[in-house]
Structures are given as C-alpha cells and as structure tokens.
Scaffold this motif. Structure first.
Motif, short mmCIF file in Angstrom:
data_model
loop_
_atom_site.label_atom_id
_atom_site.label_comp_id
_atom_site.label_asym_id
_atom_site.label_seq_id
_atom_site.Cartn_x
_atom_site.Cartn_y
_atom_site.Cartn_z
N UNK A 86 53.22 35.49 56.56
CA UNK A 86 54.28 34.57 56.14
C UNK A 86 55.20 35.31 55.18
N UNK A 87 56.43 34.84 55.04
CA UNK A 87 57.33 35.50 54.09
C UNK A 87 56.74 35.60 52.68
N UNK A 88 55.93 34.63 52.28
CA UNK A 88 55.35 34.67 50.93
C UNK A 88 54.25 35.72 50.79
N UNK A 89 53.86 36.36 51.89
CA UNK A 89 52.92 37.47 51.82
C UNK A 89 53.61 38.79 51.50
N UNK A 90 54.93 38.76 51.43
CA UNK A 90 55.68 39.96 51.10
C UNK A 90 55.30 40.46 49.72
N UNK A 91 54.88 41.72 49.66
CA UNK A 91 54.40 42.31 48.40
C UNK A 91 54.05 43.77 48.65
N UNK A 92 53.81 44.47 47.56
CA UNK A 92 53.18 45.77 47.66
C UNK A 92 51.68 45.55 47.57
N UNK A 93 50.95 46.09 48.51
CA UNK A 93 49.50 45.90 48.58
C UNK A 93 48.81 47.17 48.08
N UNK A 94 47.84 46.97 47.18
CA UNK A 94 47.12 48.07 46.56
C UNK A 94 45.63 47.98 46.86
N UNK A 95 45.00 49.12 47.05
CA UNK A 95 43.55 49.14 47.08
C UNK A 95 43.05 49.69 45.75
N UNK A 96 41.84 49.32 45.40
CA UNK A 96 41.28 49.73 44.12
C UNK A 96 39.77 49.85 44.22
N UNK A 97 39.20 50.70 43.38
CA UNK A 97 37.75 50.88 43.34
C UNK A 97 37.21 50.40 41.99
#
Length: 127
Positions: A86-97
């Motif tokens: 959805x448009x509201x999922x627009x974001x920068x996605x990060x992975x983390x440990x």
C-alpha cells in the motif's frame, strides 16, 4: 559488521517484493534479526523480528498477514516478504542484528535492542 538490505524498488499498490539482507562479519545463525522501516518525517519503526533459529517470529500489528519474515541460516540471509503493498508502506526498510547472541524471548521490537544496522533499501508504493 556490515549489513545491506536489498530488494526495494518502485512498485504499484497491490504488488509484492522480497527484501533480503546478508550480514557480513557476524555469526549470523546465533543472532535475532529484525526489520524496521522509516517513512519520511517519521521515526524508525519495528516491522518484524525472527529468532536466531527461525522458530519464532514477531510482527508489528499492522503488517500481520501482509509481511512475512524468514531466514536461511545456510545462506546467512534474512528475508522480508512484503505482499499487497500500500502507499503507506512507502519507507526505507532496514535490517538489524540483535545486541547479544542467542537473545532470549521475547523478540525485541525496539531499535535499542539492535546493535548492528545496515544501509536501508527504499520501497516506494504508488497508488
């Protein structure tokens, strides 16, 4: 430790993507991994986490049933399958440990619980 999230892009509403992250310099199989996202002008927020064995997962309420986190310890890779975007999922996605190896329950949902962060991948969803 280096992490790089990959797989983002410009998609239309309803499309799917599979994000991936393969940390280097980390004994991957003994760390809880998490995915977070940050939309413009907003704080970074928890999306999903998976235990070091892959047997337990945790999701932010709004993405349950839409996103799936899984990992392949043989390939040192964690994935985030994102469906019905959805448009509201627009974001920068990060992975983390996680900060500690063999982190116990519950899976952490705060950014403070993760010590290692990668460069994010941009997901843009057009309506």
């Amino acid at each position: 430790v280096q992490l790089q999230a990959c797989g983002g892009g410009l998609v239309q509403a309803g499309d799917s993507l599979r994000l991936s992250c393969a940390p280097a310099g980390l004994t991957f199989s003994i760390y809880v991994m998490g995915w977070f996202r940050q939309a413009p002008g907003k704080a970074r927020e928890f999306v999903a986490a998976i235990s070091w064995s892959g047997g337990r997962t945790s999701y932010e309420e709004s993405v349950k049933g839409q996103f799936t986190i899984f990992r392949d310890n043989a390939k040192n890779t964690v994935y985030l399958q994102v469906n019905s975007l959805k448009p509201e999922d627009t974001a920068v996605y990060y992975c983390a440990a996680d900060r500690v190896a063999f982190s116990p329950q519950p899976l952490k949902q705060s950014t403070d619980g993760y010590a290692y962060w990668g460069q994010g991948t941009q997901v843009t969803v057009s309506s």
